[in-house]
Structure formats: structure tokens, C-alpha cells
Design a protein around this motif. Structure first.
Motif, PDB file in Angstrom:
ATOM      1  N   TYR A 211       0.837  -1.198   0.000  1.00  0.00           N
ATOM      2  CA  TYR A 211       0.000   0.000   0.000  1.00  0.00           C
ATOM      3  C   TYR A 211       0.873   1.251   0.000  1.00  0.00           C
ATOM      4  O   TYR A 211       1.866   1.330   0.731  1.00  0.00           O
ATOM      5  CB  TYR A 211      -0.920   0.005   1.219  1.00  0.00           C
ATOM      6  CG  TYR A 211      -1.908  -1.126   1.228  1.00  0.00           C
ATOM      7  CD1 TYR A 211      -3.101  -1.031   0.528  1.00  0.00           C
ATOM      8  CD2 TYR A 211      -1.630  -2.312   1.920  1.00  0.00           C
ATOM      9  CE1 TYR A 211      -4.018  -2.077   0.526  1.00  0.00           C
ATOM     10  CE2 TYR A 211      -2.541  -3.368   1.919  1.00  0.00           C
ATOM     11  CZ  TYR A 211      -3.724  -3.246   1.215  1.00  0.00           C
ATOM     12  OH  TYR A 211      -4.629  -4.289   1.208  1.00  0.00           O
ATOM     13  N   SER A 212       0.489   2.232  -0.814  1.00  0.00           N
ATOM     14  CA  SER A 212       1.306   3.439  -0.940  1.00  0.00           C
ATOM     15  C   SER A 212       1.455   4.177   0.383  1.00  0.00           C
ATOM     16  O   SER A 212       2.484   4.799   0.643  1.00  0.00           O
ATOM     17  CB  SER A 212       0.716   4.373  -2.007  1.00  0.00           C
ATOM     18  OG  SER A 212      -0.611   4.753  -1.666  1.00  0.00           O
ATOM     19  N   PHE A 213       0.447   4.100   1.248  1.00  0.00           N
ATOM     20  CA  PHE A 213       0.539   4.816   2.527  1.00  0.00           C
ATOM     21  C   PHE A 213       1.539   4.160   3.485  1.00  0.00           C
ATOM     22  O   PHE A 213       1.881   4.731   4.514  1.00  0.00           O
ATOM     23  CB  PHE A 213      -0.835   4.952   3.191  1.00  0.00           C
ATOM     24  CG  PHE A 213      -1.554   3.657   3.435  1.00  0.00           C
ATOM     25  CD1 PHE A 213      -1.182   2.806   4.474  1.00  0.00           C
ATOM     26  CD2 PHE A 213      -2.626   3.296   2.635  1.00  0.00           C
ATOM     27  CE1 PHE A 213      -1.853   1.614   4.705  1.00  0.00           C
ATOM     28  CE2 PHE A 213      -3.304   2.101   2.864  1.00  0.00           C
ATOM     29  CZ  PHE A 213      -2.911   1.258   3.895  1.00  0.00           C
ATOM     30  N   ASN A 214       2.005   2.953   3.137  1.00  0.00           N
ATOM     31  CA  ASN A 214       3.039   2.303   3.941  1.00  0.00           C
ATOM     32  C   ASN A 214       4.450   2.660   3.489  1.00  0.00           C
ATOM     33  O   ASN A 214       5.428   2.254   4.133  1.00  0.00           O
ATOM     34  CB  ASN A 214       2.874   0.783   3.907  1.00  0.00           C
ATOM     35  CG  ASN A 214       1.789   0.281   4.837  1.00  0.00           C
ATOM     36  OD1 ASN A 214       1.519   0.914   5.862  1.00  0.00           O
ATOM     37  ND2 ASN A 214       1.162  -0.828   4.495  1.00  0.00           N
ATOM     38  N   VAL A 215       4.554   3.377   2.377  1.00  0.00           N
ATOM     39  CA  VAL A 215       5.871   3.790   1.892  1.00  0.00           C
ATOM     40  C   VAL A 215       6.300   5.042   2.661  1.00  0.00           C
ATOM     41  O   VAL A 215       5.581   6.045   2.685  1.00  0.00           O
ATOM     42  CB  VAL A 215       5.844   4.078   0.378  1.00  0.00           C
ATOM     43  CG1 VAL A 215       7.226   4.489  -0.114  1.00  0.00           C
ATOM     44  CG2 VAL A 215       5.350   2.847  -0.386  1.00  0.00           C
ATOM     45  N   LYS A 216       7.459   4.972   3.289  1.00  0.00           N
ATOM     46  CA  LYS A 216       7.946   6.071   4.122  1.00  0.00           C
ATOM     47  C   LYS A 216       9.332   6.513   3.652  1.00  0.00           C
ATOM     48  O   LYS A 216      10.112   5.714   3.131  1.00  0.00           O
ATOM     49  CB  LYS A 216       8.039   5.649   5.597  1.00  0.00           C
ATOM     50  CG  LYS A 216       6.761   5.041   6.171  1.00  0.00           C
ATOM     51  CD  LYS A 216       5.612   6.045   6.212  1.00  0.00           C
ATOM     52  CE  LYS A 216       4.368   5.407   6.833  1.00  0.00           C
ATOM     53  NZ  LYS A 216       3.217   6.350   6.826  1.00  0.00           N
ATOM     54  N   ILE A 217       9.615   7.784   3.877  1.00  0.00           N
ATOM     55  CA  ILE A 217      10.935   8.342   3.595  1.00  0.00           C
ATOM     56  C   ILE A 217      11.530   8.842   4.898  1.00  0.00           C
ATOM     57  O   ILE A 217      10.851   9.495   5.698  1.00  0.00           O
ATOM     58  CB  ILE A 217      10.855   9.485   2.562  1.00  0.00           C
ATOM     59  CG1 ILE A 217      10.656   8.914   1.149  1.00  0.00           C
ATOM     60  CG2 ILE A 217      12.112  10.357   2.597  1.00  0.00           C
ATOM     61  CD1 ILE A 217      10.527   9.956   0.062  1.00  0.00           C
ATOM     62  N   LEU A 218      12.815   8.518   5.102  1.00  0.00           N
ATOM     63  CA  LEU A 218      13.555   9.011   6.264  1.00  0.00           C
ATOM     64  C   LEU A 218      14.705   9.864   5.749  1.00  0.00           C
ATOM     65  O   LEU A 218      15.582   9.375   5.027  1.00  0.00           O
ATOM     66  CB  LEU A 218      14.098   7.846   7.097  1.00  0.00           C
ATOM     67  CG  LEU A 218      14.897   8.223   8.345  1.00  0.00           C
ATOM     68  CD1 LEU A 218      13.998   8.945   9.356  1.00  0.00           C
ATOM     69  CD2 LEU A 218      15.513   6.974   8.982  1.00  0.00           C
ATOM     70  N   GLN A 219      14.670  11.152   6.096  1.00  0.00           N
ATOM     71  CA  GLN A 219      15.723  12.074   5.653  1.00  0.00           C
ATOM     72  C   GLN A 219      16.113  12.985   6.814  1.00  0.00           C
ATOM     73  O   GLN A 219      15.261  13.655   7.401  1.00  0.00           O
ATOM     74  CB  GLN A 219      15.248  12.922   4.461  1.00  0.00           C
ATOM     75  CG  GLN A 219      16.338  13.817   3.873  1.00  0.00           C
ATOM     76  CD  GLN A 219      15.825  14.707   2.751  1.00  0.00           C
ATOM     77  OE1 GLN A 219      14.990  15.583   2.991  1.00  0.00           O
ATOM     78  NE2 GLN A 219      16.298  14.472   1.529  1.00  0.00           N
ATOM     79  N   ASN A 220      17.394  12.976   7.123  1.00  0.00           N
ATOM     80  CA  ASN A 220      17.931  13.821   8.203  1.00  0.00           C
ATOM     81  C   ASN A 220      17.162  13.641   9.517  1.00  0.00           C
ATOM     82  O   ASN A 220      16.875  14.612  10.230  1.00  0.00           O
ATOM     83  CB  ASN A 220      17.914  15.292   7.782  1.00  0.00           C
ATOM     84  CG  ASN A 220      18.778  15.556   6.569  1.00  0.00           C
ATOM     85  OD1 ASN A 220      19.808  14.912   6.376  1.00  0.00           O
ATOM     86  ND2 ASN A 220      18.366  16.500   5.731  1.00  0.00           N
ATOM     87  N   GLY A 221      16.797  12.395   9.816  1.00  0.00           N
ATOM     88  CA  GLY A 221      16.135  12.107  11.079  1.00  0.00           C
ATOM     89  C   GLY A 221      14.645  12.378  11.110  1.00  0.00           C
ATOM     90  O   GLY A 221      13.998  12.166  12.137  1.00  0.00           O
ATOM     91  N   THR A 222      14.075  12.813   9.995  1.00  0.00           N
ATOM     92  CA  THR A 222      12.639  13.099   9.934  1.00  0.00           C
ATOM     93  C   THR A 222      11.958  12.118   8.995  1.00  0.00           C
ATOM     94  O   THR A 222      12.458  11.863   7.890  1.00  0.00           O
ATOM     95  CB  THR A 222      12.375  14.537   9.454  1.00  0.00           C
ATOM     96  OG1 THR A 222      13.000  15.458  10.351  1.00  0.00           O
ATOM     97  CG2 THR A 222      10.886  14.827   9.411  1.00  0.00           C
ATOM     98  N   GLN A 223      10.824  11.581   9.432  1.00  0.00           N
ATOM     99  CA  GLN A 223      10.071  10.633   8.614  1.00  0.00           C
ATOM    100  C   GLN A 223       8.948  11.350   7.871  1.00  0.00           C
ATOM    101  O   GLN A 223       8.266  12.207   8.419  1.00  0.00           O
ATOM    102  CB  GLN A 223       9.487   9.534   9.497  1.00  0.00           C
ATOM    103  CG  GLN A 223       8.631   8.532   8.739  1.00  0.00           C
ATOM    104  CD  GLN A 223       8.139   7.410   9.620  1.00  0.00           C
ATOM    105  OE1 GLN A 223       8.938   6.672  10.189  1.00  0.00           O
ATOM    106  NE2 GLN A 223       6.813   7.279   9.744  1.00  0.00           N
ATOM    107  N   TYR A 224       8.774  10.979   6.604  1.00  0.00           N
ATOM    108  CA  TYR A 224       7.739  11.572   5.764  1.00  0.00           C
ATOM    109  C   TYR A 224       6.870  10.464   5.169  1.00  0.00           C
ATOM    110  O   TYR A 224       7.378   9.427   4.732  1.00  0.00           O
ATOM    111  CB  TYR A 224       8.346  12.395   4.627  1.00  0.00           C
ATOM    112  CG  TYR A 224       9.235  13.526   5.090  1.00  0.00           C
ATOM    113  CD1 TYR A 224       8.720  14.790   5.346  1.00  0.00           C
ATOM    114  CD2 TYR A 224      10.611  13.322   5.275  1.00  0.00           C
ATOM    115  CE1 TYR A 224       9.530  15.832   5.771  1.00  0.00           C
ATOM    116  CE2 TYR A 224      11.431  14.360   5.702  1.00  0.00           C
ATOM    117  CZ  TYR A 224      10.888  15.606   5.948  1.00  0.00           C
ATOM    118  OH  TYR A 224      11.710  16.630   6.380  1.00  0.00           O
ATOM    119  N   GLY A 225       5.578  10.712   5.138  1.00  0.00           N
ATOM    120  CA  GLY A 225       4.662   9.773   4.526  1.00  0.00           C
ATOM    121  C   GLY A 225       4.062  10.334   3.252  1.00  0.00           C
ATOM    122  O   GLY A 225       4.311  11.476   2.860  1.00  0.00           O
TER     123      GLY A 225
END
Length: 265
Positions: free
Chosen positions: A190-204
Motif C-alpha cells: 500500500y502506498s501509505f506504507n511507503v515512508k521516507i527518512l531524511q535527516n532524522g525526519t520521517q515523511y509519509g
């Protein structure tokens, strides 16, 4: 969605006279307008008469035609419904659907002023086009500032995920990916389970309903492949990690999160 600012009876062809259909545009020995000049032009079109430019926008309604040309109104800033222009293009065979995005190259022909359907006054630039091409949301509203060809694939038990490329834009970040099920059972990502982690911050995922980007199928039968775009908030043009949980219909199969390290140089 209706956002028609000008009544059809305004007669767009009359606004141009014969300018878009045979008379010679005002020539200029100046180079094509910069983005900064285009922004200023929207406030004072007459000062830029004769200047060449290329602009993107979204058409408000089905264009009008006569025997000589096609005419339409568009917003160059469709997000805020502003920077209205009227375009005349001497090719009546061109067909453009309402609300589509277009790329217009042409010459500024000065200012137009008309009455909208509510009795108010609408003003903007009049453009004599030399080229009109159907475009897309990304180019017109959220142009790519930096593109990274990733082409990384991970596979587990015949289920594979490929990150094709990443596009950074001022308003959003776009991740292009494909998912293939060559496993033994139905596969779920599911696309909502794809997460990005950049510089200690998580983005959905940040849905963009106006863009019309292709979406991945969340449930895949054996042998199926899906491709799509997942939008995230505007990120720094820097390296990040992308990961997503996924599972199959077989509870005995253990599938670890698909994790990718995306390098941005």
C-alpha cells in the motif's frame, strides 16, 4: 470542476481581431522572456507587447474555434486560479480538452479586459501562440528541479519492488516505482506504507488529487506488475532512505520491509 471565468459570448476571436489569424505580431529583437519577466508581465502585459515567451497553464473550459484559429483562456497559476491569459493559435484543427494542461510558446499581444459571468472585470495578457502542446501537472504546476534515476530493485520470494526515479520539485517530491508479483500468492503493498527518512525526519505519502498521477495497484495477483507515482512533501535535494512494509496472502511467508538507500549528489 467549473472554473470558467469568461462567458462564451465574449467572443474570444473578437478580442484578437485578426492578430492570431494573419496579421503580423509586433516583432522584438529582445531575447525570450525570463521567468522573472513573465511574472511581471502578468501585472502589466502592455509593457511586454511583442516579447516572446513560453508559459504553462491549465485551460478553464473547452476552447472556442472559428475557421482560422482556436482560442482559450487559461490560468498560468492554476493552484491559486490566477495569472489569467487569453491564447489565440492559428490552427483550428487542434483539439484540447477542458481543464487540460498546456505549454504555450508565442508573443505577448498586450492586455485584455472583459466581464466575467458575475459581472466583474477580468484582465490579463493576450498571447498570440506559435506553438501549443498538451502538457501535464508536473510541468505546469510543479516542475522538476532535480531528477535522480535510481533503478534499484529488491526481490523477496518472487515479489519485487523497483524504485525507478525520484523528482524533486518546489511543491512536492515524486517517487516513481513499479511492483511485480512473481511469487506464489497475492501480494499487497500500500502506498501509505511507503515512508521516507531524511535527516532524522520521517515523511509519509502526501496525496495530490489534482495531479492525476498514475497510482500503483495495492493488491497484485500472481504474474501482475503495476507502476505509479507516490507523492511526498517537498524534500531537501539530499540523500534519503525509502522503505515500505508489504505482505502476501500466505501467512507462512516472511517478507521484510523493502528498504532503499537513495543517493543524491
Amino acid at each position: 470542476m467549473k472554473r470558467k471565468a469568461l462567458a462564451l459570448l465574449l467572443g474570444l476571436a473578437m478580442m484578437f481581431g485578426l492578430a492570431a489569424c494573419g496579421s503580423t505580431p509586433v516583432e522584438s529583437d529582445q531575447p525570450p522572456m525570463t521567468e522573472e519577466e513573465i511574472q511581471k508581465m502578468h501585472a502589466d502585459p502592455d509593457s511586454y507587447k511583442g516579447r516572446e515567451l513560453t508559459i504553462y497553464g491549465q485551460i478553464l473550459d473547452t476552447p472556442e474555434k472559428d475557421d482560422d484559429a482556436i482560442y482559450f483562456q487559461m490560468y498560468c497559476d492554476p493552484v491559486n486560479y490566477s495569472q489569467s491569459v487569453i491564447v489565440g493559435y492559428a490552427d483550428p484543427s487542434l483539439t484540447l480538452p477542458a481543464d487540460c494542461y498546456v505549454k504555450v510558446t508565442g508573443t505577448v499581444d498586450g492586455k485584455f479586459e472583459a466581464e466575467n459571468m458575475l459581472g466583474g472585470t477580468v484582465t490579463g495578457a493576450r498571447i498570440i501562440a506559435t506553438s501549443v502542446e498538451e502538457s501535464n501537472y508536473a510541468d505546469a504546476v510543479a516542475p522538476t528541479l532535480k531528477s535522480i534515476d535510481v533503478n534499484q530493485t529488491q526481490e523477496q520470494l518472487g515479489y519485487s519492488v523497483t524504485i525507478q526515479k525520484v523528482e524533486f520539485a518546489e511543491k512536492e517530491t515524486r517517487v516513481y516505482l513499479s511492483v511485480t508479483n512473481n511469487g506464489n500468492d497475492k501480494f499487497f503493498l500500500y502506498s501509505f506504507n511507503v515512508k521516507i527518512l531524511q535527516n532524522g525526519t520521517q515523511y509519509g505519502e502526501e496525496m495530490n488529487y489534482d495531479a492525476g498521477y498514475p497510482e500503483i495497484e495495492s493488491e497484485l495477483l500472481v504474474g501482475a506488475t503495476t507502476e505509479g507515482v507516490i507523492c511526498f512533501p517537498a524534500l531537501e535535494q539530499a540523500s534519503f532512505q525509502l522503505s515500505s512494509e508489504a505482505h502476501s496472502d500466505n501467512w507462512q511467508e516472511t517478507i521484510e520491509p523493502f528498504t532503499f538507500d537513495i543517493t543524491v549528489e
